[in-house]
Design a protein around this motif. Structure first.
Motif, PDB file in Angstrom:
ATOM      1  N   LYS A 501       0.826  -1.207   0.000  1.00 54.53           N
ATOM      2  CA  LYS A 501       0.000   0.000   0.000  1.00 54.53           C
ATOM      3  C   LYS A 501       0.863   1.261   0.000  1.00 54.53           C
ATOM      4  O   LYS A 501       2.060   1.217   0.264  1.00 54.53           O
ATOM      5  CB  LYS A 501      -0.938  -0.004   1.212  1.00 54.53           C
ATOM      6  CG  LYS A 501      -1.920  -1.174   1.209  1.00 54.53           C
ATOM      7  CD  LYS A 501      -2.910  -1.088   2.353  1.00 54.53           C
ATOM      8  CE  LYS A 501      -3.880  -2.273   2.324  1.00 54.53           C
ATOM      9  NZ  LYS A 501      -4.886  -2.189   3.405  1.00 54.53           N
ATOM     10  N   LEU A 502       0.218   2.369  -0.315  1.00 54.71           N
ATOM     11  CA  LEU A 502       0.834   3.682  -0.221  1.00 54.71           C
ATOM     12  C   LEU A 502       0.537   4.221   1.170  1.00 54.71           C
ATOM     13  O   LEU A 502      -0.617   4.445   1.526  1.00 54.71           O
ATOM     14  CB  LEU A 502       0.271   4.615  -1.287  1.00 54.71           C
ATOM     15  CG  LEU A 502       0.828   6.040  -1.306  1.00 54.71           C
ATOM     16  CD1 LEU A 502       2.280   6.046  -1.771  1.00 54.71           C
ATOM     17  CD2 LEU A 502      -0.017   6.940  -2.205  1.00 54.71           C
ATOM     18  N   CYS A 503       1.584   4.435   1.944  1.00 59.59           N
ATOM     19  CA  CYS A 503       1.411   4.887   3.330  1.00 59.59           C
ATOM     20  C   CYS A 503       1.449   6.408   3.388  1.00 59.59           C
ATOM     21  O   CYS A 503       2.265   7.051   2.721  1.00 59.59           O
ATOM     22  CB  CYS A 503       2.513   4.305   4.212  1.00 59.59           C
ATOM     23  SG  CYS A 503       2.468   4.921   5.908  1.00 59.59           S
ATOM     24  N   THR A 504       0.590   6.991   4.219  1.00 63.13           N
ATOM     25  CA  THR A 504       0.569   8.440   4.400  1.00 63.13           C
ATOM     26  C   THR A 504       0.830   8.790   5.854  1.00 63.13           C
ATOM     27  O   THR A 504       0.394   8.092   6.780  1.00 63.13           O
ATOM     28  CB  THR A 504      -0.782   9.036   3.984  1.00 63.13           C
ATOM     29  OG1 THR A 504      -1.814   8.544   4.849  1.00 63.13           O
ATOM     30  CG2 THR A 504      -1.118   8.677   2.549  1.00 63.13           C
ATOM     31  N   ILE A 505       1.563   9.864   6.041  1.00 61.54           N
ATOM     32  CA  ILE A 505       1.720  10.471   7.366  1.00 61.54           C
ATOM     33  C   ILE A 505       1.908  11.957   7.145  1.00 61.54           C
ATOM     34  O   ILE A 505       2.418  12.382   6.089  1.00 61.54           O
ATOM     35  CB  ILE A 505       2.896   9.853   8.155  1.00 61.54           C
ATOM     36  CG1 ILE A 505       2.839  10.305   9.622  1.00 61.54           C
ATOM     37  CG2 ILE A 505       4.248  10.157   7.507  1.00 61.54           C
ATOM     38  CD1 ILE A 505       3.682   9.469  10.549  1.00 61.54           C
ATOM     39  N   GLY A 506       1.481  12.768   8.086  1.00 58.75           N
ATOM     40  CA  GLY A 506       1.524  14.207   7.901  1.00 58.75           C
ATOM     41  C   GLY A 506       2.231  14.925   9.033  1.00 58.75           C
ATOM     42  O   GLY A 506       2.547  14.341  10.080  1.00 58.75           O
ATOM     43  N   ARG A 507       2.497  16.188   8.809  1.00 58.55           N
ATOM     44  CA  ARG A 507       3.017  17.079   9.849  1.00 58.55           C
ATOM     45  C   ARG A 507       2.236  18.378   9.772  1.00 58.55           C
ATOM     46  O   ARG A 507       2.141  18.998   8.695  1.00 58.55           O
ATOM     47  CB  ARG A 507       4.509  17.341   9.679  1.00 58.55           C
ATOM     48  CG  ARG A 507       5.105  18.218  10.794  1.00 58.55           C
ATOM     49  CD  ARG A 507       6.607  18.371  10.650  1.00 58.55           C
ATOM     50  NE  ARG A 507       7.290  17.108  10.855  1.00 58.55           N
ATOM     51  CZ  ARG A 507       7.702  16.655  12.051  1.00 58.55           C
ATOM     52  NH1 ARG A 507       7.468  17.374  13.144  1.00 58.55           N
ATOM     53  NH2 ARG A 507       8.326  15.502  12.145  1.00 58.55           N
ATOM     54  N   SER A 508       1.692  18.792  10.896  1.00 55.22           N
ATOM     55  CA  SER A 508       0.928  20.034  10.959  1.00 55.22           C
ATOM     56  C   SER A 508       1.812  21.150  11.482  1.00 55.22           C
ATOM     57  O   SER A 508       2.383  21.040  12.574  1.00 55.22           O
ATOM     58  CB  SER A 508      -0.293  19.864  11.883  1.00 55.22           C
ATOM     59  OG  SER A 508      -1.182  18.908  11.351  1.00 55.22           O
ATOM     60  N   LEU A 509       1.933  22.218  10.686  1.00 56.22           N
ATOM     61  CA  LEU A 509       2.699  23.393  11.065  1.00 56.22           C
ATOM     62  C   LEU A 509       1.767  24.594  11.115  1.00 56.22           C
ATOM     63  O   LEU A 509       0.573  24.484  10.797  1.00 56.22           O
ATOM     64  CB  LEU A 509       3.830  23.619  10.063  1.00 56.22           C
ATOM     65  CG  LEU A 509       4.846  22.463   9.965  1.00 56.22           C
ATOM     66  CD1 LEU A 509       5.659  22.575   8.685  1.00 56.22           C
ATOM     67  CD2 LEU A 509       5.760  22.452  11.174  1.00 56.22           C
TER      68      LEU A 509
END
Length: 599
Positions: A501-509
């Protein structure tokens, strides 16, 4: 050559997605574009700078190798903001950095016409007054007789990868007497390391000189509690020892091959007399070598251990005491300490005396608790908690570990995917020296980097450096990323990574949301180690389409990838479909970073 088409300038208005609590977010504004421009990836050129890193306001000297058209320009960017442009006139030039501290820049060479832009090459620049904000750690581990040119050649690749600190592994004479000197203080021009290899004092000095000229820190390695079998003759007391039984009959010992100098007999790191002794030995080192600091090592969880008086020793607290004593003795010198398999990580971090947090991760065959990609985020989350979000993380993580039992080459897909995950999480990877690391014994160079991998690694380190302010400069990681594959080219999986799968993770600034797309769609494992070098190379997927639901009024959307156009910023067009933004990326291989800019 690959092409991208993007749009810029359209003003859009629509009713946005709902918040998690179900409340509608109406009438958010979006800016995009309507001028169609083609961006092409030109034939590669090589860019280089005179140093690995710079102080704010310092002048950077650039050089270029390769053929470029007469109308080429130089563009300096911080994230997606163009700071300055100038014509390229010759194969060398200089640029004076802005005075803002702790900032990454991407410099690209390009040529444009009315409807086309060709990017020929890129290079990152780090303007930081102190390396500890964005550590990029390398190593050296061979100190035989070397010429100045040999050393400069070795360090040139590290400099090109913006390595700003170098660990000197196994450089020392004895763990308890690290300086290569006699007991009466006479410096030995040649001495033996723990493996009975020749170490030339002049070579150590040359490495430090070259590294300092490149803007790097030079950090010497040593255990916090190591003594060889002749330590008594050098003033080390048996009463400082660490024992496996409360009667102090069995000394805790790290056994080494018979052909080596000695086994390593452990001392109590919290024992003040031992601390005072090693402080003096370190003073000897600093008086002779221009080292910038001390890389402190340990050996992980030793089980229940005792001091000579039969009292159980709290090793993590001993590590904290040791760190504080070393800093008090040499307050201007830098300290880093290894948390082997996280042992003592909290106590190390909470001293407030280390430059960053350093985790040697394992996950051996009988213990996979650190082997998965997901465990890397767990470690970073813990380190952020322990340090109050003040210290970044460096992973000492040995790739293709069992493949390295024999001579061969690194498996590039395993290396690049692991670096992609580590960098996306905000960490960095201790892996680069005169060779790439494959074993905990740093001189082991059984596996070689191919020329293709060397080039890819440069792009990855350019990327980590240029975009450090959105990768590892505050904000918070989030696994709640609302991104959908519109065309079905990927099956999207929120963190943790799952193979296939295509994994997603984010960073909130404050004014940005960063979305990382990590491609495990063809991966054979969800573990970073790629022990036997079996991780397959993923296919490059052209023009994948996605949609997102932004949380605020959007100013713009852009992408960058170490796998595409040298990591240059690619503005991304979008359209509104109901309450979502839809867009198409030029391509995706290992890792794309998407940045949503808010007003």
């Amino acid at each position: 050559m690959k092409k991208i088409i993007y749009l810029a300038g359209i003003f859009l208005l629509f009713t946005a997605c709902k918040n998690d609590d179900g409340a509608g977010m109406a009438n958010l504004e979006y800016e995009g574009g309507e001028v169609s421009v083609k961006i092409e990836e030109g034939t590669g050129i090589s860019l280089f700078t005179d140093k690995a890193c710079y102080a704010p306001g310092e002048t950077v000297s650039f050089g270029i190798l390769g053929n470029i058209p007469s109308n080429a320009k130089i563009r300096y960017r911080h994230l997606d903001e163009v700071i300055e442009e100038q014509p390229l006139a010759g194969s060398s030039w200089t640029w004076t950095l802005p005075t803002v501290d702790f900032t990454g820049y991407m410099v690209d060479i390009y040529a444009s016409s009315d409807d086309k832009e060709v990017i020929y090459g890129t290079i990152a620049v780090d303007a930081s007054s102190d390396w500890k904000r964005f550590p990029r750690y390398g190593f050296v581990a061979e100190f035989g007789q070397k010429s100045d040119e040999d050393i400069k050649d070795e360090m040139s690749y590290l400099s090109r990868c913006h390595i700003n600190g170098v660990q000197f592994q196994d450089w020392h004479n004895k763990h308890h007497w690290p300086l290569g000197s006699t007991r009466d203080g006479q410096i030995m021009p040649v001495y033996k390391d723990i493996a009975n290899r020749d170490v030339y004092t002049e070579t150590v000095e040359k490495y430090i000189e070259v590294q300092h000229a490149l803007g790097m820190k030079s950090i010497f390695y040593n255990l916090c509690f190591g003594a060889l079998d002749d330590a008594n003759l050098d003033g080390v007391k048996d009463s400082w020892g660490l024992f496996k039984d409360y009667k102090a009959k069995t000394r805790d010992c790290h056994e080494l091959p018979d052909s080596w100098k000695s086994n390593i007999y452990l001392t109590d790191p919290g024992n003040k007399a031992w601390q005072d002794y090693l402080i003096q030995r370190n003073t000897d080192v600093y008086n002779h070598f221009a080292f910038d600091g001390y890389q402190i090592d340990q050996l992980g969880n030793r089980g229940t251990v005792f001091n000579v008086y039969g009292k159980e020793v709290d090793l993590p607290q001993g590590y904290a005491s040791f760190i504080k004593a070393m800093k008090q003795a040499h307050p201007d010198k830098r300290l880093i300490m290894n948390a082997v398999s996280r042992y003592g990580a909290e106590q190390i971090a909470k001293t407030g005396k280390v430059d960053f947090l350093y985790n040697e991760v394992w996950g051996k065959d009988n213990d996979r608790t650190e082997a998965k990609f997901s465990h890397l985020k767990t470690i970073i989350d813990e380190n952020n908690e322990y340090s109050g979000n003040q210290l970044n993380t460096v992973f000492a993580a040995y790739m293709n570990y069992w493949l390295a039992e024999n001579q061969g080459e690194f498996n590039a897909p395993g290396v690049l995917l692991t670096d992609a995950v580590m960098f996306a999480l905000g960490g960095s990877h201790l892996e680069l020296g005169p060779h790439m690391l494959c074993k905990e014994y740093f001189p082991n160079d059984n596996l070689k980097m191919t020329e293709a991998l060397k080039k890819d690694i440069i792009h990855y380190y350019d990327f980590m450096t240029a975009y450090q302010n959105v990768l590892r400069d505050g904000g918070s990681l989030t696994t709640n990323v609302d991104i959908v594959s519109v065309d079905g080219k990927f099956e999207v999986q929120s963190w943790p990574p799952v193979k296939g799968k295509l994994c997603t993770i984010g960073r909130s600034l404050e004014n940005q949301d960063v979305i990382h797309l990590l491609n495990l769609s063809q991966a054979d494992s969800d573990e970073w180690r790629d022990d036997y070098g079996t991780m397959p190379e993923p296919n490059t997927i052209e023009n994948p389409s996605f949609s997102i639901c932004p949380s605020r009024s959007v100013k713009g959307l852009w992408m960058a990838s170490p796998d595409y156009a040298g990591g240059a910023v690619i503005p991304i067009a979008f359209k509104v479909n109901g309450n979502r933004l839809e867009f198409t990326l030029p391509s995706l291989k290992y890792w794309n970073m998407l940045v949503v800019e808010y007003k």
